[in-house]
Each structure stands twice: as C-alpha cells, then as structure tokens.
Scaffold this motif. Structure first.
Motif, PDB file in Angstrom:
ATOM      1  N   SER A  43       0.647  -1.406  -0.223  1.00 56.95           N
ATOM      2  CA  SER A  43      -0.060  -0.012  -0.039  1.00 56.95           C
ATOM      3  C   SER A  43       0.904   1.133  -0.002  1.00 56.95           C
ATOM      4  O   SER A  43       0.630   2.352  -0.709  1.00 56.95           O
ATOM      5  CB  SER A  43      -0.790   0.119   1.316  1.00 56.95           C
ATOM      6  N   ASP A  50      -5.911   4.978   3.480  1.00 60.17           N
ATOM      7  CA  ASP A  50      -6.860   4.593   4.346  1.00 60.17           C
ATOM      8  C   ASP A  50      -6.926   3.109   4.578  1.00 60.17           C
ATOM      9  O   ASP A  50      -7.385   2.452   5.251  1.00 60.17           O
ATOM     10  CB  ASP A  50      -8.246   5.058   4.222  1.00 60.17           C
ATOM     11  N   ILE A  51      -5.922   2.479   3.906  1.00 58.58           N
ATOM     12  CA  ILE A  51      -5.899   1.056   4.039  1.00 58.58           C
ATOM     13  C   ILE A  51      -4.533   0.476   3.761  1.00 58.58           C
ATOM     14  O   ILE A  51      -3.798   1.236   2.835  1.00 58.58           O
ATOM     15  CB  ILE A  51      -6.589   0.266   3.005  1.00 58.58           C
ATOM     16  N   CYS A  53      -1.557  -2.692   3.170  1.00 59.89           N
ATOM     17  CA  CYS A  53      -1.367  -3.998   2.863  1.00 59.89           C
ATOM     18  C   CYS A  53       0.180  -4.292   2.771  1.00 59.89           C
ATOM     19  O   CYS A  53       0.803  -3.546   2.048  1.00 59.89           O
ATOM     20  CB  CYS A  53      -2.206  -4.243   1.467  1.00 59.89           C
ATOM     21  N   ASN A  73      -6.858   0.241  15.092  1.00 58.28           N
ATOM     22  CA  ASN A  73      -6.621  -0.204  13.854  1.00 58.28           C
ATOM     23  C   ASN A  73      -7.100  -1.638  13.560  1.00 58.28           C
ATOM     24  O   ASN A  73      -6.804  -2.629  14.590  1.00 58.28           O
ATOM     25  CB  ASN A  73      -5.361  -0.021  13.047  1.00 58.28           C
ATOM     26  N   GLU A  75      -7.090  -5.228  11.643  1.00 55.57           N
ATOM     27  CA  GLU A  75      -6.041  -5.922  10.700  1.00 55.57           C
ATOM     28  C   GLU A  75      -6.790  -7.161  10.013  1.00 55.57           C
ATOM     29  O   GLU A  75      -7.753  -7.628  10.745  1.00 55.57           O
ATOM     30  CB  GLU A  75      -4.694  -6.362  11.472  1.00 55.57           C
ATOM     31  N   ILE A 128      -3.414  -7.075   6.040  1.00 60.37           N
ATOM     32  CA  ILE A 128      -4.180  -5.886   5.775  1.00 60.37           C
ATOM     33  C   ILE A 128      -4.657  -5.188   6.834  1.00 60.37           C
ATOM     34  O   ILE A 128      -4.944  -5.585   7.954  1.00 60.37           O
ATOM     35  CB  ILE A 128      -5.471  -6.323   4.762  1.00 60.37           C
ATOM     36  N   SER A 129      -4.941  -3.564   6.925  1.00 57.01           N
ATOM     37  CA  SER A 129      -5.200  -3.129   8.016  1.00 57.01           C
ATOM     38  C   SER A 129      -5.775  -1.606   7.592  1.00 57.01           C
ATOM     39  O   SER A 129      -5.479  -1.196   6.597  1.00 57.01           O
ATOM     40  CB  SER A 129      -3.897  -2.846   8.865  1.00 57.01           C
ATOM     41  N   THR A 130      -6.552  -1.125   8.603  1.00 60.78           N
ATOM     42  CA  THR A 130      -7.104   0.022   8.472  1.00 60.78           C
ATOM     43  C   THR A 130      -6.027   0.730   8.781  1.00 60.78           C
ATOM     44  O   THR A 130      -4.968   0.517   9.328  1.00 60.78           O
ATOM     45  CB  THR A 130      -8.320   0.507   9.325  1.00 60.78           C
TER      46      THR A 130
END
Length: 186
Positions: A43, A50-51, A53, A73, A75, A128-130
């Motif tokens: 990312s 906003d995300i 990866c 956050n 995940e 993956i996460s916010t």
C-alpha cells in the motif's frame, strides 16, 4: 486528471497499480533470533491513504511481530502459501493457504503469526489494516505499549511520534514528575 510516476506502475485518476516484484523487501532489525521475516509494503508503494497491505514471508521456525493488538486499527491476514499458526487472545489456530483471519481493534484482536510447520516452506501472507492515526499498540507479553502519531503504524513517512512505554508507567496529570509506584523505594 492523470499523474505519471517513473516506475513500472500505472496511475489512472486515483487508481494506482504496482508490481510487487518492483518493491524491495524490508527486514526488521531485531535482537530476537526467532523473529525473522521479510516484508513488502504494498500500500505504501501506491500511496494508499486509508488501507494498508503488506506481503510477508516468514521462514520456518520463525515468528512475526511480537504478540500485540491495536486500539485504533483493524487488521486481517490472508495466507497465500505455506502453513503455520496464529496465536490469538485465548487460543492458537492452524493457518494454511486460503485462510483469512479478521482481527478487530482492541484486545480481542491480539495476534502473532508463527511458522512452526514441520516442512521447509516459507509462510507467505498478506497483512491488511485500516490506517487510523493516532494509534496505541499494546504488547501484553512485553508489558509495554507503543504510541504512534502523524502516521499510522506501517507507514513511516511523516511520523511525528513513535514511543514505547512500560505498561505500568504513570504520570500524574498535574505533576511534571512521574508518580512513584508502590514497588518504587522512597
């Protein structure tokens, strides 16, 4: 409104593509011998806001980041290949290709990925996460917490603060000096 970048990627309006083969691997500098992994920040390479990866490779007999959870956050982990386990708040579960694990913000999302497989195959997965800022990360096994401001964990450019504190550290709101704990000698 098309912008151009000088890499093997393409950008059409706000959509950006990057080939993971063009992203360098990062390896954390750690003193813990059993914590060895490689990471590609996917990312970040596309300037996603906003995300987050990242692609991880975890060799056999190794563990990822120390057991932790984020207060701000969420995940998720998606296993691409290999096998291993994920330690969660109250249990450990097997991982294999195709598994997806959702990790909510807060204590119930505590986790650590481990490649404890009997074979000699690297565990590959996407994390993956916010990307909420600020964030506080709790490390229960280490009795400490991390505070991140300016950018969320996983992103470093523009970071204003990264600090780690003992979990029992406490300062009186009105005092400029730390509180004495019951364990501290007078």
């Amino acid at each position: 409104d098309i912008q151009y970048a000088f890499c093997d990627c393409w950008l059409i309006t706000s959509v950006m593509h990057v080939d993971s083969d063009d992203i360098d691997w990062n390896e954390p500098d750690t003193d813990e011998r059993a914590t060895t992994f490689r990471r590609k920040r996917l990312s970040a390479a596309t300037d996603a806001k906003d995300i987050g990866c990242s692609l991880y490779e975890l060799p056999p007999g190794n563990r990822s980041w120390p057991y932790h959870y984020h207060e701000a956050n969420e995940e998720a982990i998606y296993v691409l290949s290999g096998t291993g386990t994920i330690r969660l708040q109250d249990s450990t579960h097997a991982l294999s290709a195709g598994d997806y694990v959702s990790l909510p913000a807060g204590e119930t999302g505590g986790h650590r990925v481990i490649n404890d497989s009997d074979d000699d195959i690297t565990l590959r997965y996407l994390a993956i996460s916010t990307m909420q800022d600020p964030d506080v990360v709790i490390y229960p096994d280490m009795d400490k917490l991390g505070v991140y401001t300016g950018t969320p964990p996983g992103r470093h450019e523009g970071r204003k603060l990264t600090k780690y504190y003992p979990e029992n550290a406490d300062v009186d709101y009105w005092s400029e000096k730390p509180k004495k704990s019951e364990a501290d000698p007078e």
